[in-house]
Design an enzyme around this catalytic site. Structure first.
Site, mmCIF file in Angstrom:
data_model
loop_
_atom_site.group_PDB
_atom_site.id
_atom_site.type_symbol
_atom_site.label_atom_id
_atom_site.label_comp_id
_atom_site.label_asym_id
_atom_site.label_seq_id
_atom_site.Cartn_x
_atom_site.Cartn_y
_atom_site.Cartn_z
ATOM 1 N N LYS A 1 45.790 27.085 34.756
ATOM 2 C CA LYS A 1 44.967 27.908 35.642
ATOM 3 C C LYS A 1 44.301 27.001 36.671
ATOM 4 C CE LYS A 1 42.180 31.946 34.477
ATOM 5 N NZ LYS A 1 41.125 32.402 33.578
HETATM 6 C C1 E4P Z 1 40.177 35.736 33.495
HETATM 7 O O1 E4P Z 1 41.087 35.002 33.694
HETATM 8 C C2 E4P Z 1 38.822 35.533 34.038
HETATM 9 O O2 E4P Z 1 38.402 34.256 33.787
HETATM 10 C C3 E4P Z 1 37.893 36.560 33.484
HETATM 11 O O3 E4P Z 1 38.552 37.820 33.426
HETATM 12 C C4 E4P Z 1 36.570 36.654 34.192
HETATM 13 O O4 E4P Z 1 35.841 37.741 33.694
HETATM 14 P P1 E4P Z 1 34.264 37.922 33.936
HETATM 15 O O5 E4P Z 1 34.055 38.267 35.369
HETATM 16 O O6 E4P Z 1 33.886 39.059 33.039
HETATM 17 O O7 E4P Z 1 33.630 36.622 33.564
#
Ligand code: E4P
Length: 220
Positions: free
Chosen positions: A83
């Site tokens: 990522k």
């Molecule tokens: C996924 O890859 C993200 O890191 C995650 O969905 C972020 O979610 P949040 O906005 O609830 O922290």
């Protein structure tokens, strides 16, 4: 539509994997920090439990270090998706890793323009954050619709739309109606999808009536 779970909690992942509904996992530095556990061993363990893509995020901000971190993470297991954040250095890293055949999830996407860049950089997944856009009074779901429409215009874009920052079942339903490829769901949202009071009430009535028959299916 693929379901990923958005957590680094190994016990939650193992439990949800038992349902057979899990296609992958997304983690981020905040989710890893919440577990208090070692990042590398956590990712290795998750990759053994779930066969699908497991997103593991780099934490450097410059291209050279991101690339080194990405290669290290990708070497942990064949199902790691590295990522990277949606920055110029992140996109450069995405291109280099995907040219090497490594899965890349480009994260922190908040505009359709950013999603076009990620597709051009060869991302396996683009992660637009719907909940965080809704939080600031913008329409997160409109972003998903825009990205899906744009990607559909260009068959050479192979990037899958991974809806992130999902807060409730409506986000999932709307994403499915639009045709997003993947939804990453917090464990509580994923578990909540099955619940409906009329299902519970209906089952209770069926079982009460069945008891009156005195029969057992397995005794026949
Ligand atoms: C996924 O890859 C993200 O890191 C995650 O969905 C972020 O979610 P949040 O906005 O609830 O922290």
């Amino acid at each position: 539509m693929k379901f990923f779970v958005d957590t680094a909690d190994i016990a939650e992942i193992a439990e949800l994997n038992e349902t057979g509904l899990l296609d992958g996992v997304t983690t981020n530095p905040s989710l890893v920090a919440k577990t208090g556990k070692d990042f590398v061993s956590t990712i290795k363990e998750i990759c053994k439990i779930v066969k699908g893509p497991v997103s593991a995020e780099v934490t450097a901000t410059d291209h050279a270090t991101m690339l080194a971190e990405g290669r290290k993470l990708a070497a942990l297991a064949t199902n790691v998706a590295v990522k990277v954040p949606l920055t110029v250095d992140g996109l450069k890293t995405c291109k280099a890793l995907s040219d090497d055949g490594i899965m890349v999830n480009v994260t922190l996407c908040f505009s359709a323009a950013q999603a076009i860049l990620a597709a051009k950089a060869g991302a396996t997944f683009i992660s637009p954050f719907v909940g965080r856009l809704d939080d600031i009074g913008q329409d997160g779901m409109q972003l998903i619709a825009d990205i899906v429409q744009i990607y559909n215009n260009y068959p050479d874009f192979k990037t899958e739309v991974l809806v992130a920052s999902i807060r409730h079942p409506i986000h999932l339903i709307e994403s499915a109606k639009i045709g997003a490829d993947v939804a990453t769901l917090p464990p509580n949202v994923l578990k909540g999808l099955v619940k409906h009071p009329l299902t519970d009430k209906g089952l209770e009535a069926f079982l009460a009536d069945w008891k009156k028959t005195g029969q057992s299916i397995l005794d026949k």
